[in-house]
Design a protein around this motif. Structure first.
Motif, PDB file in Angstrom:
ATOM      1  N   LEU A  22      37.525  46.123  43.669  1.00 40.58           N
ATOM      2  CA  LEU A  22      37.065  44.825  43.172  1.00 40.58           C
ATOM      3  C   LEU A  22      37.034  43.777  44.281  1.00 40.58           C
ATOM      4  O   LEU A  22      36.122  42.950  44.346  1.00 40.58           O
ATOM      5  N   ALA A  23      38.050  43.816  45.151  1.00 34.94           N
ATOM      6  CA  ALA A  23      38.164  42.800  46.196  1.00 34.94           C
ATOM      7  C   ALA A  23      39.136  43.257  47.269  1.00 34.94           C
ATOM      8  O   ALA A  23      39.902  44.211  47.070  1.00 34.94           O
ATOM      9  N   GLU A  24      39.092  42.560  48.407  1.00 36.92           N
ATOM     10  CA  GLU A  24      40.053  42.760  49.487  1.00 36.92           C
ATOM     11  C   GLU A  24      40.903  41.490  49.595  1.00 36.92           C
ATOM     12  O   GLU A  24      40.363  40.386  49.653  1.00 36.92           O
ATOM     13  N   LEU A  25      42.216  41.653  49.602  1.00 38.99           N
ATOM     14  CA  LEU A  25      43.111  40.498  49.679  1.00 38.99           C
ATOM     15  C   LEU A  25      43.035  39.859  51.058  1.00 38.99           C
ATOM     16  O   LEU A  25      42.743  40.525  52.054  1.00 38.99           O
ATOM     17  N   PRO A  26      43.312  38.544  51.125  1.00 42.77           N
ATOM     18  CA  PRO A  26      43.284  37.876  52.432  1.00 42.77           C
ATOM     19  C   PRO A  26      44.409  38.375  53.328  1.00 42.77           C
ATOM     20  O   PRO A  26      45.455  38.825  52.845  1.00 42.77           O
TER      21      PRO A  26
END
Length: 212
Positions: free
Chosen positions: A207-211
């Motif tokens: 879904l996403a890549e964390l910062p």
């Protein structure tokens, strides 16, 4: 991901057994048994629970459920009281309904909220429907919130973890019966990899890549 009940989720065993017995008992009635055979087939497909390949890396937020993306937005996380990036996955009755951890983490808190049973695709379902939320902390110190939400047909949220439980990425932690939704709140700055309308698979879709 291995667990003790592959292919067919243990939550479905009573339903599958009951519909099979009814269908067999009514088989002598010819066409009258057809609806029960259809119901049996529906239960088998609904409670299927195949193994999945874990995608991404240590900072990848994985889809916690199969379904379709219905929300990608900056929003208020009502559980951690902060602005966050919200991604929502809507499950219809033909999706796999096992819920899996979106990342390697430890459960910090758990909240259960009774509520309504609106169509889970609606935005207000996040705040008005019955739901169970988990505060998850990753091994790198990021905080996420993962929320199981009951839907119009789904009336039973099953959640098997408690604060202190360690979860591997993609590990099965719950189930929602008969159509529902899962919201994931991530830190601002996370890089989203999906858009509204995308079809996603639990554990296998990032879904996403964390910062950093």
């Amino acid at each position: 991901m291995n667990y003790p009940h592959p292919i067919i989720a243990k939550e479905g065993w009573p339903f599958i057994a009951a519909t099979l017995i009814l269908a067999l008992l009514l088989s002598s009635m010819g066409a009258w048994s057809i609806p029960f055979w259809i119901l049996f087939v529906f239960c088998v497909q609904f409670f299927r629970d195949p193994g999945r390949v874990v995608a991404g890396g240590p900072d990848s937020v994985l889809a916690p459920a199969d379904g379709r993306i219905v929300v990608v937005e900056e929003s208020e996380d009502p559980y951690l009281g902060r602005r966050a990036l919200k991604v929502s996955v809507f499950m219809n009755v033909f999706n796999v309904h096992s819920n899996r951890s979106p990342i390697e983490c430890t459960v910090q808190q758990k909240w259960y909220k009774p509520g309504s049973f609106l169509n889970a695709a609606l935005a207000k379902a996040s705040l008005e429907n019955e739901r169970c939320a988990l505060h998850l902390r990753t091994t790198r110190g990021h905080d996420l919130t993962c929320v199981q939400i009951a839907g119009l047909v789904a009336r039973r949220i099953l959640n098997y973890v408690e604060p202190g439980t360690a979860l591997a990425a993609g590990q099965r932690y719950g189930f929602i019966r008969f159509g529902s939704r899962v919201d994931v709140y991530m830190p601002l700055g996370s890089k989203v990899k999906v858009v509204i309308g995308d079809k996603v698979s639990a554990t296998s879709t990032v879904l996403a890549e964390l910062p950093e």
